[in-house]
Design a protein around this motif. Structure first.
Motif, mmCIF file in Angstrom:
data_model
loop_
_atom_site.group_PDB
_atom_site.id
_atom_site.type_symbol
_atom_site.label_atom_id
_atom_site.label_comp_id
_atom_site.label_asym_id
_atom_site.label_seq_id
_atom_site.Cartn_x
_atom_site.Cartn_y
_atom_site.Cartn_z
ATOM 1 N N LEU A 1 0.840 -1.193 0.000
ATOM 2 C CA LEU A 1 0.000 0.000 0.000
ATOM 3 C C LEU A 1 0.882 1.252 0.000
ATOM 4 N N ALA A 2 0.657 2.148 -0.962
ATOM 5 C CA ALA A 2 1.470 3.353 -1.072
ATOM 6 C C ALA A 2 1.070 4.376 -0.013
ATOM 7 N N VAL A 3 2.069 4.921 0.688
ATOM 8 C CA VAL A 3 1.854 5.962 1.697
ATOM 9 C C VAL A 3 2.214 7.308 1.075
ATOM 10 N N TYR A 4 1.262 8.255 1.103
ATOM 11 C CA TYR A 4 1.455 9.553 0.462
ATOM 12 C C TYR A 4 1.873 10.660 1.425
ATOM 13 N N ASP A 5 1.239 10.674 2.587
ATOM 14 C CA ASP A 5 1.436 11.840 3.453
ATOM 15 C C ASP A 5 1.052 11.494 4.892
ATOM 16 N N ALA A 6 1.543 12.293 5.831
ATOM 17 C CA ALA A 6 1.154 12.184 7.239
ATOM 18 C C ALA A 6 0.616 13.538 7.684
ATOM 19 N N VAL A 7 -0.467 13.509 8.426
ATOM 20 C CA VAL A 7 -1.098 14.744 8.888
ATOM 21 C C VAL A 7 -1.213 14.695 10.403
ATOM 22 N N TRP A 8 -0.754 15.765 11.039
ATOM 23 C CA TRP A 8 -0.851 15.872 12.496
ATOM 24 C C TRP A 8 -1.776 17.030 12.814
ATOM 25 N N GLU A 9 -2.861 16.760 13.489
ATOM 26 C CA GLU A 9 -3.765 17.809 13.935
ATOM 27 C C GLU A 9 -3.841 17.759 15.446
ATOM 28 N N GLU A 10 -3.188 18.726 16.056
ATOM 29 C CA GLU A 10 -3.048 18.756 17.505
ATOM 30 C C GLU A 10 -2.397 17.448 17.968
ATOM 31 N N ASP A 11 -3.141 16.578 18.673
ATOM 32 C CA ASP A 11 -2.528 15.337 19.162
ATOM 33 C C ASP A 11 -3.042 14.113 18.418
ATOM 34 N N VAL A 12 -3.678 14.326 17.243
ATOM 35 C CA VAL A 12 -4.225 13.216 16.461
ATOM 36 C C VAL A 12 -3.372 13.030 15.206
ATOM 37 N N PHE A 13 -3.108 11.751 14.870
ATOM 38 C CA PHE A 13 -2.220 11.404 13.769
ATOM 39 C C PHE A 13 -3.016 10.700 12.674
ATOM 40 N N TYR A 14 -2.937 11.233 11.443
ATOM 41 C CA TYR A 14 -3.603 10.641 10.277
ATOM 42 C C TYR A 14 -2.549 10.260 9.245
ATOM 43 N N LEU A 15 -2.811 9.162 8.527
ATOM 44 C CA LEU A 15 -1.931 8.731 7.444
ATOM 45 C C LEU A 15 -2.739 8.727 6.151
ATOM 46 N N VAL A 16 -2.168 9.323 5.099
ATOM 47 C CA VAL A 16 -2.837 9.407 3.803
ATOM 48 C C VAL A 16 -2.203 8.370 2.874
ATOM 49 N N THR A 17 -3.030 7.491 2.298
ATOM 50 C CA THR A 17 -2.532 6.412 1.442
ATOM 51 C C THR A 17 -3.339 6.356 0.146
ATOM 52 N N GLU A 18 -2.903 5.461 -0.737
ATOM 53 C CA GLU A 18 -3.683 5.245 -1.956
ATOM 54 C C GLU A 18 -5.035 4.625 -1.608
ATOM 55 N N ASP A 19 -6.023 4.892 -2.432
ATOM 56 C CA ASP A 19 -7.368 4.363 -2.230
ATOM 57 C C ASP A 19 -7.500 3.056 -3.005
ATOM 58 N N LEU A 20 -7.859 1.987 -2.309
ATOM 59 C CA LEU A 20 -7.880 0.656 -2.923
ATOM 60 C C LEU A 20 -9.281 0.101 -3.034
#
Length: 506
Positions: free
Chosen positions: A67-86
């Motif tokens: 799975l391709a990982v595109y980006d990481a997003v940090w909003e305050e103390d929450v962590f999101y990972l952006v990947t390809e849509d499968l």
């Protein structure tokens, strides 16, 4: 839900599969569909510094089966990972729906899976899961989605577990049978051999290579098991390369075959000879070291060595003595067993039960001296309408010599259990006060199986002398792969040999 934008560019659109931590989203900056997964909340600065190198490694991977990982997003103390849509379905469901695939197809799938692990490890990513339940497949293309920061601690597998997972997957793809850790080694070896012998392969060397890979991955050989995924991948890749090379040669020969026929040899024969020769030569060069041990073992068993006539004479005498002793022992055992149980203990040919109903199968087996307490039922529905409600797999092949009462006969029925079927003999409710199935193990009392895994439930029932049937389907509130219902109820009194039916959550 109202649309929300992360980091000023990722517009969340809808939750995936009803989950609250995974969304489809649109990347407004690049104009593409992506997936956004919330991995953690309450992330401290220290934890963030630990995660960032892992994310960088994952984002640096460029393998079509990861799975391709595109980006990481940090909003305050929450962590999101952006990947390809499968898109696609789980590999576990694919295997269950396909039942059995051709060896060439199995090689391709195993090579994709092992290659993904090798590529991840080359880039320093070792936390990875290739459990078929979490690997996606779309039009024959695999994607490993749980690795690095995407892998949960409970699912990350060790190298040994990964190799065993590949072995189990290869067994199920080749045989069409569900895997059980309780299956005897001899039965597993026989299943793989018979499946490959019956397959319509285009390469005479393929069955031998596939057996070797399956045995090594499952750890069935006393020596020579795989020590790393790189080693396993090298073997499978060599086989796939040889298959592809042979297919390319066949295509080239097909275009020019009419010209070659003038030489006195038919184009088909030339293509066959060229393909087989090139495949065997390629295998010898690429996988010679791995093949030597297996070939040596097979050769020592099948090829007689040159010995003096005296040794042959001595061997003949020993053979006569041993054969006579075995005949005498077998005759005595058979006579004793038959005296106690009519036909039980008699050597007979296994009848063909394919396309028979449960009632017909029980009648046939009983008439041949098979006791009902040595028959196990598995209910596994398929899309094949012609065999609905009938047996489509049996653990012992027709016409195989077996001794009645000594071997468990496992019959797989296309469909689900109903009150009118054999497994519905007991109608007790799913009672009991032991959700973990750890207390009631008294002989003559049905144990509480709820919450147990399928192998643990099988082992418990066998230990107490019960017959059992099980069905895998969605239902109940227990985790996937665990028992959520049983008949008779836990705590019920039942003699040894009685049937216990349980249901495993899909």
């Amino acid at each position: 839900m109202n649309e929300r934008i992360l980091a000023g560019r990722y517009r969340l659109q809808e939750a995936v599969g009803g989950r609250s931590d995974l969304w489809r989203a649109h990347d407004e900056a690049l104009g593409r569909q992506v997936a956004v997964k919330r991995l953690a909340a309450g992330v401290t600065e220290d934890r963030r510094r630990q995660l960032e190198p892992e994310i960088a490694k994952a984002a640096g991977l460029h393998d079509p089966h990861l799975l391709a990982v595109y980006d990481a997003v940090w909003e305050e103390d929450v962590f999101y990972l952006v990947t390809e849509d499968l898109e696609g379905d789980s590999l576990a469901r694919y295997v269950r729906d396909q039942s059995k695939v051709e060896p060439e197809r199995a090689v391709d799938l195993i090579c994709q899976l092992a290659g993904a692990v090798v590529q991840a490890e080359k880039n320093g990513v070792y936390e990875l899961s290739i459990d078929p339940k979490t690997v996606l497949i779309d039009e024959g293309y695999l994607k490993v989605i749980e690795y690095g920061p995407l892998a949960t601690a409970s699912r990350a597998q060790s190298t040994r577990e990964q190799i065993h997972t590949v072995g189990v997957l290869l067994y199920e793809l080749l045989t069409g049978n569900g895997w059980s850790d309780l299956a005897p080694t001899r039965q597993v070896v026989q299943d793989v051999h018979q499946a490959l012998a019956a397959a319509q392969v285009h390469h005479s060397w393929l069955p031998e290579r596939m057996e070797s890979i399956a045995h090594r991955a499952l750890g069935l050989l006393a020596e020579g098991g795989y020590q790393s995924m790189q080693e396993l991948h090298k073997d499978v890749k060599a086989v796939r390369h040889a298959i592809g090379q042979a297919a390319d040669l066949l295509g080239e020969r097909g275009q020019t075959g009419s010209k070659a026929s003038a030489g006195g040899v038919s184009p088909v024969e030339q293509v066959r000879d060229t393909v087989l020769g090139a495949a065997q030569e390629g295998m010898a060069k690429v996988a010679q070291v791995r093949k030597m041990e297996f070939v040596k073992q097979m050769t020592e068993k099948s090829t007689p060595k040159k010995r003096s006539p005296l040794l042959y004479a001595l061997a003949a005498v020993v053979l006569v003595i041993v054969t006579g002793g075995l005949w005498w022992t077998a005759s005595g055992e058979e006579a004793t067993t038959v005296a106690h149980g009519e036909f039980q203990g008699k050597e007979v040919k296994m009848p063909n039960l394919i396309n028979k109903t449960e009632q017909q199968a029980v009648q046939i087996l009983t008439e041949n001296g098979f006791p009902q307490n040595r028959i196990q039922w598995v209910y596994k529905p398929t899309d094949e309408r012609l065999t609905e409600g009938k047996i489509y797999q049996q653990s012992v092949d027709p016409n195989t010599q077996v001794v009645t009462g000594e071997q468990m006969i496992v019959l797989t029925v296309n469909g689900t259990m109903t009150d009118g079927q054999t497994a519905g003999e007991s109608n007790g409710s799913n009672g009991g006060n032991n959700p973990n199935g750890q207390e009631s193990v008294t002989a003559g009392v049905v144990p509480d199986l709820r919450g147990m895994s399928q192998p643990d439930a099988e082992q418990m029932l066998l230990k107490l002398g019960y017959r059992y049937s099980f069905e895998i389907k969605s239902g109940g509130d227990t985790p996937a792969g665990t028992v959520y219902q049983q008949q008779p109820a836990a705590g019920s009194k039942a003699e040894q040999g009685a049937r216990v039916t349980f249901y495993v959550n899909q």
